[in-house]
Design a protein around this motif. Sequence first.
Motif, PDB file in Angstrom:
ATOM      1  N   ARG A 296       1.125  -1.360  -0.160  1.00  0.00           N
ATOM      2  CA  ARG A 296       0.294  -0.139  -0.140  1.00  0.00           C
ATOM      3  C   ARG A 296       0.776   1.700   0.413  1.00  0.00           C
ATOM      4  NH1 ARG A 296      -1.235   3.454   3.971  1.00  0.00           N
ATOM      5  NH2 ARG A 296      -2.486   5.007   3.358  1.00  0.00           N
ATOM      6  N   GLU A 297       1.307   1.373   0.790  1.00  0.00           N
ATOM      7  CA  GLU A 297       2.414   2.360   0.662  1.00  0.00           C
ATOM      8  C   GLU A 297       3.708   2.341  -0.707  1.00  0.00           C
ATOM      9  OE1 GLU A 297       2.807   5.127   3.496  1.00  0.00           O
ATOM     10  OE2 GLU A 297       1.522   3.219   4.237  1.00  0.00           O
ATOM     11  N   GLN A 298       3.953   1.757  -1.059  1.00  0.00           N
ATOM     12  CA  GLN A 298       4.370   1.790  -2.094  1.00  0.00           C
ATOM     13  C   GLN A 298       3.228   2.280  -3.092  1.00  0.00           C
ATOM     14  OE1 GLN A 298       8.150   1.145  -3.539  1.00  0.00           O
ATOM     15  NE2 GLN A 298       7.952   1.642  -0.652  1.00  0.00           N
ATOM     16  N   LEU A 299       2.424   1.729  -3.619  1.00  0.00           N
ATOM     17  CA  LEU A 299       1.118   2.007  -4.284  1.00  0.00           C
ATOM     18  C   LEU A 299       0.714   3.280  -3.877  1.00  0.00           C
ATOM     19  CD1 LEU A 299      -1.003  -0.891  -4.637  1.00  0.00           C
ATOM     20  CD2 LEU A 299       0.404  -0.237  -6.097  1.00  0.00           C
ATOM     21  N   LEU A 300       0.777   4.169  -2.908  1.00  0.00           N
ATOM     22  CA  LEU A 300       0.582   5.502  -2.787  1.00  0.00           C
ATOM     23  C   LEU A 300       1.548   6.451  -3.061  1.00  0.00           C
ATOM     24  CD1 LEU A 300      -1.025   5.041   1.086  1.00  0.00           C
ATOM     25  CD2 LEU A 300      -2.366   6.029  -0.955  1.00  0.00           C
ATOM     26  N   ILE A 301       2.272   5.926  -3.077  1.00  0.00           N
ATOM     27  CA  ILE A 301       3.936   7.170  -4.064  1.00  0.00           C
ATOM     28  C   ILE A 301       4.016   6.636  -4.698  1.00  0.00           C
ATOM     29  CG2 ILE A 301       5.012   7.267  -1.555  1.00  0.00           C
ATOM     30  CD1 ILE A 301       6.762   5.608  -2.406  1.00  0.00           C
ATOM     31  N   GLY A 302       3.629   6.188  -5.880  1.00  0.00           N
ATOM     32  CA  GLY A 302       3.604   5.883  -7.142  1.00  0.00           C
ATOM     33  C   GLY A 302       4.172   4.653  -8.366  1.00  0.00           C
ATOM     34  N   ASN A 303       4.518   3.824  -7.352  1.00  0.00           N
ATOM     35  CA  ASN A 303       5.386   2.532  -7.551  1.00  0.00           C
ATOM     36  C   ASN A 303       4.295   1.437  -8.181  1.00  0.00           C
ATOM     37  OD1 ASN A 303       7.803   4.328  -7.231  1.00  0.00           O
ATOM     38  ND2 ASN A 303       8.172   3.162  -5.360  1.00  0.00           N
ATOM     39  N   ASP A 304       4.325   0.582  -8.816  1.00  0.00           N
ATOM     40  CA  ASP A 304       4.069  -0.237  -9.346  1.00  0.00           C
ATOM     41  C   ASP A 304       4.172  -1.447  -8.469  1.00  0.00           C
ATOM     42  OD1 ASP A 304       2.697  -0.185 -11.465  1.00  0.00           O
ATOM     43  OD2 ASP A 304       4.368  -0.577 -13.532  1.00  0.00           O
TER      44      ASP A 304
ATOM     45  N   SER B 214      -8.944  -2.713  -4.404  1.00  0.00           N
ATOM     46  CA  SER B 214     -10.151  -1.917  -4.796  1.00  0.00           C
ATOM     47  C   SER B 214      -9.941  -0.722  -3.783  1.00  0.00           C
ATOM     48  CB  SER B 214     -11.257  -2.800  -4.635  1.00  0.00           C
ATOM     49  OG  SER B 214     -12.687  -2.739  -4.262  1.00  0.00           O
ATOM     50  N   ARG B 215      -9.201  -0.981  -3.335  1.00  0.00           N
ATOM     51  CA  ARG B 215      -9.701   0.383  -1.966  1.00  0.00           C
ATOM     52  C   ARG B 215      -8.645   1.586  -2.457  1.00  0.00           C
ATOM     53  NH1 ARG B 215      -7.527  -3.372   2.144  1.00  0.00           N
ATOM     54  NH2 ARG B 215      -5.717  -1.817   2.196  1.00  0.00           N
ATOM     55  N   LEU B 216      -7.346   1.468  -3.618  1.00  0.00           N
ATOM     56  CA  LEU B 216      -6.963   2.280  -3.641  1.00  0.00           C
ATOM     57  C   LEU B 216      -7.606   2.820  -5.303  1.00  0.00           C
ATOM     58  CD1 LEU B 216      -3.025   1.551  -3.120  1.00  0.00           C
ATOM     59  CD2 LEU B 216      -4.657   2.942  -1.648  1.00  0.00           C
ATOM     60  N   GLU B 217      -7.606   1.625  -5.828  1.00  0.00           N
ATOM     61  CA  GLU B 217      -8.420   2.296  -7.137  1.00  0.00           C
ATOM     62  C   GLU B 217      -7.816   1.711  -8.149  1.00  0.00           C
ATOM     63  OE1 GLU B 217     -11.012   5.563  -6.998  1.00  0.00           O
ATOM     64  OE2 GLU B 217     -12.228   4.487  -6.007  1.00  0.00           O
ATOM     65  N   LEU B 218      -6.929   1.340  -8.093  1.00  0.00           N
ATOM     66  CA  LEU B 218      -5.540   0.425  -9.201  1.00  0.00           C
ATOM     67  C   LEU B 218      -5.933  -0.491  -9.603  1.00  0.00           C
ATOM     68  CD1 LEU B 218      -3.013   1.483  -6.801  1.00  0.00           C
ATOM     69  CD2 LEU B 218      -3.587   2.886  -8.779  1.00  0.00           C
ATOM     70  N   PRO B 219      -5.486  -0.810 -11.122  1.00  0.00           N
ATOM     71  CA  PRO B 219      -5.851  -2.057 -11.118  1.00  0.00           C
ATOM     72  C   PRO B 219      -4.694  -2.693 -10.925  1.00  0.00           C
ATOM     73  CG  PRO B 219      -4.233  -0.742 -12.700  1.00  0.00           C
ATOM     74  CD  PRO B 219      -4.913   0.508 -11.572  1.00  0.00           C
ATOM     75  N   LEU B 220      -5.896  -4.432 -10.786  1.00  0.00           N
ATOM     76  CA  LEU B 220      -4.254  -5.370  -9.894  1.00  0.00           C
ATOM     77  C   LEU B 220      -4.259  -6.860 -11.367  1.00  0.00           C
ATOM     78  CD1 LEU B 220      -4.025  -7.674  -8.079  1.00  0.00           C
ATOM     79  CD2 LEU B 220      -6.480  -7.623  -7.950  1.00  0.00           C
ATOM     80  N   ALA B 221      -3.600  -7.104 -11.562  1.00  0.00           N
ATOM     81  CA  ALA B 221      -2.498  -8.119 -11.968  1.00  0.00           C
ATOM     82  C   ALA B 221      -2.982  -9.695 -11.417  1.00  0.00           C
ATOM     83  CB  ALA B 221      -2.233  -7.388 -13.200  1.00  0.00           C
ATOM     84  N   PHE B 222      -3.039 -10.515 -11.174  1.00  0.00           N
ATOM     85  CA  PHE B 222      -2.847 -11.924 -11.004  1.00  0.00           C
ATOM     86  C   PHE B 222      -1.880 -13.246 -12.166  1.00  0.00           C
ATOM     87  CE2 PHE B 222      -6.184 -11.523  -7.571  1.00  0.00           C
ATOM     88  CZ  PHE B 222      -5.679 -11.574  -7.087  1.00  0.00           C
ATOM     89  N   VAL B 223      -0.769 -13.239 -11.688  1.00  0.00           N
ATOM     90  CA  VAL B 223       0.497 -13.982 -12.379  1.00  0.00           C
ATOM     91  C   VAL B 223       0.009 -15.338 -11.705  1.00  0.00           C
ATOM     92  CG1 VAL B 223       2.438 -14.253 -13.733  1.00  0.00           C
ATOM     93  CG2 VAL B 223       1.076 -11.985 -13.526  1.00  0.00           C
ATOM     94  N   GLU B 224      -0.296 -16.361 -12.468  1.00  0.00           N
ATOM     95  CA  GLU B 224       0.024 -17.386 -11.744  1.00  0.00           C
ATOM     96  C   GLU B 224       1.438 -18.764 -12.740  1.00  0.00           C
ATOM     97  OE1 GLU B 224      -2.472 -21.647 -10.918  1.00  0.00           O
ATOM     98  OE2 GLU B 224      -3.377 -20.325 -11.436  1.00  0.00           O
ATOM     99  N   VAL B 225       1.999 -18.890 -11.688  1.00  0.00           N
ATOM    100  CA  VAL B 225       3.538 -19.846 -12.750  1.00  0.00           C
ATOM    101  C   VAL B 225       3.224 -21.175 -12.155  1.00  0.00           C
ATOM    102  CG1 VAL B 225       5.385 -19.748 -12.672  1.00  0.00           C
ATOM    103  CG2 VAL B 225       4.596 -18.240 -12.117  1.00  0.00           C
ATOM    104  N   PHE B 226       3.218 -21.896 -12.653  1.00  0.00           N
ATOM    105  CA  PHE B 226       3.222 -23.359 -12.217  1.00  0.00           C
ATOM    106  C   PHE B 226       3.958 -24.345 -13.574  1.00  0.00           C
ATOM    107  CE2 PHE B 226       0.651 -23.079 -16.744  1.00  0.00           C
ATOM    108  CZ  PHE B 226       0.596 -23.600 -17.036  1.00  0.00           C
ATOM    109  N   CYS B 227       4.178 -24.788 -12.692  1.00  0.00           N
ATOM    110  CA  CYS B 227       5.346 -26.442 -13.527  1.00  0.00           C
ATOM    111  C   CYS B 227       4.599 -27.590 -14.781  1.00  0.00           C
ATOM    112  CB  CYS B 227       6.956 -26.711 -12.642  1.00  0.00           C
ATOM    113  SG  CYS B 227       7.765 -27.288 -13.243  1.00  0.00           S
ATOM    114  N   SER B 228       4.241 -27.206 -15.857  1.00  0.00           N
ATOM    115  CA  SER B 228       4.010 -28.028 -16.144  1.00  0.00           C
ATOM    116  C   SER B 228       4.670 -30.192 -15.756  1.00  0.00           C
ATOM    117  CB  SER B 228       3.987 -28.425 -17.256  1.00  0.00           C
ATOM    118  OG  SER B 228       4.754 -28.676 -17.647  1.00  0.00           O
TER     119      SER B 228
END
Length: 185
Positions: free
Chosen positions: A62-70, A91-105
């Motif tokens: 949250r602190e990093q996002l508030l100062i403008g960092n991804d 949602s609280r910060l009204e910022l986009p969220l991306a989930f990245v799932e890494v798996f090993c097949s």
Amino acid sequence: MLIAMAGLPGSGKSTVSVELAQALGCALLSVDPVEAAMWHAGVGREQPTGLAAYVVVEFLAREQLLIGNDVIVDAVNDVDLAREHWRSLASRLELPLAFVEVFCSNEKEHQRRLAGRQRDIKGFPEPTWQSVVERRSGFDDWDGDRVRVDSMRPLADIVATVLEYLASRRRPDTTIQPSGDPNLA
């Protein structure tokens, strides 16, 4: 943008996280070292340090996002309750969220990676293969939006795929507007 990594231990999620953070020049916050730091500070292992580590990383993110960092969050995120931390924060910060799932097949390769894994997290035990297998079910029921990448692919290809996905999720007008929510202070 908040980028929440997900994947079983030994799947390659931390390796991908580091490469993404370098490509994006953004903050990378990992849950496991935070939990290990709690133990080093004297918090007993019988305490809910796993949950507490997610909460600490959420506050740091949250602190990093508030100062403008991804921010990239490196955590297993195998249950919906864990993923809800990141949904709620974005949602609280009204910022986009991306989930990245890494798996090993390749299961044999996944087992080999886990058995040979030696992270520099003093006092943090590596999980057993059996515990990893037991955690798989948390991903089986996940139907939310995410990009899934197979760590058997070349790392450069994985990073390119994820960067393309992130570009599609990013709002061009993303700015941080601190809300009047007292819970965020």
